[in-house]
Design an enzyme around this catalytic site. Structure first.
Site, PDB file in Angstrom:
ATOM      1  N   MET A 135       0.808  -1.217   0.000  1.00  0.00           N
ATOM      2  CA  MET A 135       0.000   0.000   0.000  1.00  0.00           C
ATOM      3  C   MET A 135       0.849   1.278   0.000  1.00  0.00           C
ATOM      4  SD  MET A 135      -2.846  -1.461  -0.321  1.00  0.00           S
ATOM      5  CE  MET A 135      -4.167  -0.293  -0.050  1.00  0.00           C
ATOM      6  N   ARG A 136       1.990   1.250  -0.663  1.00  0.00           N
ATOM      7  CA  ARG A 136       2.838   2.438  -0.786  1.00  0.00           C
ATOM      8  C   ARG A 136       3.026   2.768  -2.254  1.00  0.00           C
ATOM      9  NH1 ARG A 136       3.579   4.919   4.173  1.00  0.00           N
ATOM     10  NH2 ARG A 136       3.601   3.273   5.719  1.00  0.00           N
ATOM     11  N   ASN A 157       1.354  -5.323 -10.292  1.00  0.00           N
ATOM     12  CA  ASN A 157       0.503  -4.964  -9.153  1.00  0.00           C
ATOM     13  C   ASN A 157      -0.886  -5.550  -9.367  1.00  0.00           C
ATOM     14  OD1 ASN A 157      -0.342  -3.556  -6.797  1.00  0.00           O
ATOM     15  ND2 ASN A 157      -1.294  -2.000  -8.091  1.00  0.00           N
ATOM     16  N   HIS A 159      -4.857  -4.703  -8.427  1.00  0.00           N
ATOM     17  CA  HIS A 159      -5.676  -3.596  -7.939  1.00  0.00           C
ATOM     18  C   HIS A 159      -7.138  -4.048  -7.829  1.00  0.00           C
ATOM     19  CE1 HIS A 159      -6.785   0.469  -7.077  1.00  0.00           C
ATOM     20  NE2 HIS A 159      -7.793   0.330  -7.930  1.00  0.00           N
TER      21      HIS A 159
HETATM   22  C1  GAR Z   1      -6.214  -6.789  -2.224  1.00  0.00           C
HETATM   23  O1  GAR Z   1      -7.595  -6.604  -2.399  1.00  0.00           O
HETATM   24  C2  GAR Z   1      -5.451  -6.002  -3.275  1.00  0.00           C
HETATM   25  O2  GAR Z   1      -6.112  -5.938  -4.506  1.00  0.00           O
HETATM   26  C3  GAR Z   1      -5.400  -4.644  -2.617  1.00  0.00           C
HETATM   27  O3  GAR Z   1      -5.156  -4.898  -1.262  1.00  0.00           O
HETATM   28  C4  GAR Z   1      -5.728  -6.161  -0.921  1.00  0.00           C
HETATM   29  C5  GAR Z   1      -4.651  -6.984  -0.259  1.00  0.00           C
HETATM   30  O4  GAR Z   1      -5.178  -8.147   0.281  1.00  0.00           O
HETATM   31  N1  GAR Z   1      -4.378  -3.832  -3.183  1.00  0.00           N
HETATM   32  C6  GAR Z   1      -4.473  -2.509  -3.317  1.00  0.00           C
HETATM   33  O5  GAR Z   1      -5.452  -1.882  -2.975  1.00  0.00           O
HETATM   34  C7  GAR Z   1      -3.267  -1.841  -3.935  1.00  0.00           C
HETATM   35  N2  GAR Z   1      -3.535  -0.462  -4.149  1.00  0.00           N
HETATM   36  P1  GAR Z   1      -4.225  -9.333   0.712  1.00  0.00           P
HETATM   37  O6  GAR Z   1      -3.164  -8.736   1.646  1.00  0.00           O
HETATM   38  O7  GAR Z   1      -5.124 -10.279   1.445  1.00  0.00           O
HETATM   39  O8  GAR Z   1      -3.610  -9.933  -0.514  1.00  0.00           O
END
Ligand code: GAR
Length: 266
Positions: A135-136, A157, A159
């Site tokens: 998340m960076r 990545n 998303h």
């Molecule tokens: C996931 O939904 C991913 O798509 C999102 O964070 C979550 C991580 O879940 N990523 C973002 O929002 C990136 N900007 P996880 O730690 O259980 O894989």
């Protein structure tokens, strides 16, 4: 047998995508091996998942680095190879009329943390870096050091939205609040913008009137766990090619976009 690709992962949270990727490597759905799990957050649950599979893990404590920078920006020691003007000229994370001093502070403070990440990552040579809930925002400083061959990007990545709709930190939340009837997830290569890089794959799900933010997130994550391994396997098979396209629009203006072509399986 084709050589397995070496995959490094960066995470910030629970790491369910990380788990799906590790499992897909172990069941050979991905012809790859996870070589490290890194995090910006020492508390990230995903670090434990890595350890359980005997994968080297590390973290760089972004919170304390950013706090120290804020206290004493003048005393901050920037990485030797950091060039403020280069980074400012490349980034697309902030609008062009955004206060330059703020952008500078953002880029410099992140680059200090990123240099530490790179330092740790250098212990584990890798072919592909996957961001799995990291998340960076990454600055051009970091991206250029990983993508040493700009025609062959190697940072992916995932998303939680159907890009280019709803970039940012809360894709499923934004999808829900907007009243969308379809949601989804996207895997893309990283470029200098926010969730703006060339799209590799997407999966979508229906949203009906009974859905809540929670059920939307559950539907989406289930698809993420399928999509990410599939996209990584395409990379492992050498089937992802980035191509610069130029299109003539109806108003005769030109539009340019780098897109991903998926090559047929040999
Ligand atoms: C996931 O939904 C991913 O798509 C999102 O964070 C979550 C991580 O879940 N990523 C973002 O929002 C990136 N900007 P996880 O730690 O259980 O894989």
């Amino acid at each position: 047998m084709v050589q397995k690709i070496r995959i490094g992962a960066l995470i910030s949270g629970g790491g369910t995508n990380l788990q799906a990727i590790i499992d897909a490597c172990e069941s050979e759905k991905i012809n790859g091996k996870m070589v490290f799990v890194g995090s910006d957050n020492p508390e990230a649950g995903g670090l434990e998942r890595g350890k359980k599979h005997d994968i080297p893990t590390f973290f760089v404590d972004y919170v304390s680095i950013l706090r120290d920078f804020k206290k004493n920006p003048k005393d901050a020691i920037l990485p030797d190879d950091f060039n403020t003007n280069d980074v400012l000229s490349k980034h697309c994370l902030f609008p062009s009329d955004y206060k330059i001093e703020k952008v500078k502070t953002f880029m410099q403070s992140r680059a200090i943390a990123e240099a530490k990440l790179i330092d740790k990552m250098n212990n584990y040579p890798f072919d592909l870096l996957v961001l799995a809930g990291f998340m960076r925002a990454l600055t051009p400083y970091f991206i250029d050091r990983i993508n040493s061959d700009p025609g062959n990007p190697r940072i992916m990545n995932i998303h939680p939205a159907l890009l280019p709709a709803f970039p940012g930190v809360d894709g499923y939340g934004d999808t829900f609040r907007y009243g969308c009837k379809v949601g989804g997830c996207t895997v893309h290569f990283i470029d200098y913008g926010e969730d703006s890089g060339p799209i590799i794959g997407q999966k979508a799900f229906q949203i009906d009137s009974n859905d809540t933010l929670d059920t939307i997130r559950q539907k989406g994550l289930k698809l993420e766990w399928e999509l990410y391994p599939e996209c990584i396997q395409l990379f492992a098979q050498g089937r992802l090619k980035t191509v610069n396209k130029t299109y003539i629009l109806p108003n005769n203006k030109k539009a340019q976009r780098t897109v991903v072509e998926i090559l047929p399986e040999i």
